[in-house]
Design an enzyme around this catalytic site. Sequence first.
Site, PDB file in Angstrom:
ATOM      1  NE  ARG A 120     -63.347  77.625  93.293  1.00 51.91           N
ATOM      2  CZ  ARG A 120     -64.299  78.047  92.468  1.00 51.91           C
ATOM      3  NH1 ARG A 120     -64.669  77.296  91.454  1.00 51.91           N
ATOM      4  NH2 ARG A 120     -64.907  79.186  92.676  1.00 51.91           N
ATOM      5  CB  THR A 153     -54.821  78.558  90.047  1.00 51.48           C
ATOM      6  OG1 THR A 153     -55.132  77.899  91.292  1.00 51.48           O
ATOM      7  CG2 THR A 153     -53.529  79.340  90.202  1.00 51.48           C
ATOM      8  CG  ASP A 179     -67.669  80.731  99.527  1.00 52.93           C
ATOM      9  OD1 ASP A 179     -66.574  80.980  99.005  1.00 52.93           O
ATOM     10  OD2 ASP A 179     -67.836  79.842 100.392  1.00 52.93           O
ATOM     11  CG  ASP A 190     -67.247  82.613 102.805  1.00 56.42           C
ATOM     12  OD1 ASP A 190     -66.479  82.118 103.669  1.00 56.42           O
ATOM     13  OD2 ASP A 190     -66.834  83.233 101.813  1.00 56.42           O
TER      14      ASP A 190
HETATM   15  O1  LIG Z   1     -65.588  72.485  91.732  1.00 60.43           O
HETATM   16  P1  LIG Z   1     -64.595  73.492  92.216  1.00 60.43           P
HETATM   17  O2  LIG Z   1     -64.299  74.547  91.189  1.00 60.43           O
HETATM   18  O3  LIG Z   1     -63.350  72.859  92.751  1.00 60.43           O
HETATM   19  O4  LIG Z   1     -65.295  74.319  93.376  1.00 60.43           O
HETATM   20  C1  LIG Z   1     -66.042  73.714  94.375  1.00 60.43           C
HETATM   21  C2  LIG Z   1     -65.356  73.831  95.718  1.00 60.43           C
HETATM   22  O5  LIG Z   1     -65.332  75.198  96.143  1.00 60.43           O
HETATM   23  C3  LIG Z   1     -65.905  75.300  97.445  1.00 60.43           C
HETATM   24  O6  LIG Z   1     -64.978  75.133  98.444  1.00 60.43           O
HETATM   25  P2  LIG Z   1     -63.962  76.328  98.874  1.00 60.43           P
HETATM   26  O7  LIG Z   1     -62.703  76.253  98.085  1.00 60.43           O
HETATM   27  O8  LIG Z   1     -64.685  77.626  98.847  1.00 60.43           O
HETATM   28  O9  LIG Z   1     -63.573  75.917 100.337  1.00 60.43           O
HETATM   29  P3  LIG Z   1     -64.435  76.065 101.681  1.00 60.43           P
HETATM   30  O10 LIG Z   1     -65.455  74.983 101.662  1.00 60.43           O
HETATM   31  O11 LIG Z   1     -63.419  75.903 102.751  1.00 60.43           O
HETATM   32  O12 LIG Z   1     -65.070  77.430 101.673  1.00 60.43           O
HETATM   33  C4  LIG Z   1     -66.908  74.157  97.446  1.00 60.43           C
HETATM   34  O13 LIG Z   1     -67.353  73.810  98.738  1.00 60.43           O
HETATM   35  C5  LIG Z   1     -66.156  73.069  96.741  1.00 60.43           C
HETATM   36  O14 LIG Z   1     -65.291  72.319  97.578  1.00 60.43           O
HETATM   37  O1  LIG Z   2     -70.458  78.799  93.234  1.00 57.67           O
HETATM   38  C1  LIG Z   2     -69.545  78.312  93.933  1.00 57.67           C
HETATM   39  C2  LIG Z   2     -68.385  77.764  93.382  1.00 57.67           C
HETATM   40  C3  LIG Z   2     -67.449  77.228  94.203  1.00 57.67           C
HETATM   41  N1  LIG Z   2     -67.651  77.244  95.542  1.00 57.67           N
HETATM   42  C4  LIG Z   2     -68.772  77.760  96.097  1.00 57.67           C
HETATM   43  O2  LIG Z   2     -68.931  77.754  97.326  1.00 57.67           O
HETATM   44  N2  LIG Z   2     -69.697  78.285  95.273  1.00 57.67           N
HETATM   45 MG   LIG Z   3     -65.753  78.500 100.178  1.00 56.72          MG
END
Ligand SMILES: O=P(O)(O)OC[C@H]1O[C@H](OP(=O)(O)OP(=O)(O)O)[C@H](O)[C@@H]1O
Ligand SMILES: O=c1cc[nH]c(=O)[nH]1
Ligand SMILES: [Mg+2]
Length: 209
Positions: free
Chosen positions: A104, A108, A200, A203
């Site tokens: 994400r 944006t 997150d 993370d």
């Molecule tokens: O519903 P949304 O607003 O799209 O957010 C949710 C997304 O955000 C996080 O991923 P992230 O982008 O942090 O990627 P990662 O798993 O690689 O940390 C989470 O694991 C989802 O995939």
């Molecule tokens: O709360 C949140 C939203 C998006 N992605 C995450 O990992 N946590």
């Molecule tokens: Mg993430």
Amino acid sequence: MGKVYVFDHPLIQHKLTHIRDEQTGTKDFRELVDEVATLMAFEITRDLPMEEIDLKTPVSQTKGKVLSGKKLAIVPILRAGIGMVDGILKMIPAAKVGHVGLYRDPETLKPVEYYVKLPSDVEERDFILVDPMLATGGSAVEAINSLKKRGAKNIKFLCLVAAPEGVEEIKKEHDDVDIYIAALDEKLNEKGYIVPGLGDAGDRLFGTK
Ligand SMILES: O=P(O)(O)OC[C@H]1O[C@H](OP(=O)(O)OP(=O)(O)O)[C@H](O)[C@@H]1O
Ligand SMILES: O=c1cc[nH]c(=O)[nH]1
Ligand SMILES: [Mg+2]
């Protein structure tokens, strides 16, 4: 019309509380996510088709029920979805595993796709798409688009924590997809994080931050 299931099982809720706790470190966080995924898999496989077979116990001839060989695929949204895969495979070890890579954009909040690999027989399989977090819903909707574009017809979405905004977004864009959630939270904050949420997920699972 897709349904929304929120699990209120005490074991799931207990473990989720520890997952949310900021004092929970990476090792425990990973183990707890794995355990909750196993418990949720138990519930989402409730409607799997069965067939009757003949067998003999040490005491007598009888009939028993077994799964009738439905083809399943688990697809984690990278990265955080990976944390739920092994827990589900414990319940359905014959499932194949695909991957959809999305992150994400922090400015944006829109999803950016960087990888897709699915089992070759997409059209014959039922899909369980997994990601611990459903926030704006952008990532889940994009991942479902990606699966459907490649021929997937039957998709369930499984997550730990959802914001109401994310649930509405999936319902709006993909009203054929059932959504399974361990907890439906209050809202999103100004940075698009779920409140109270768990931070997150990627993370915390992988110790990056
Ligand atoms: O519903 P949304 O607003 O799209 O957010 C949710 C997304 O955000 C996080 O991923 P992230 O982008 O942090 O990627 P990662 O798993 O690689 O940390 C989470 O694991 C989802 O995939
Ligand atoms: O709360 C949140 C939203 C998006 N992605 C995450 O990992 N946590
Ligand atoms: Mg993430």
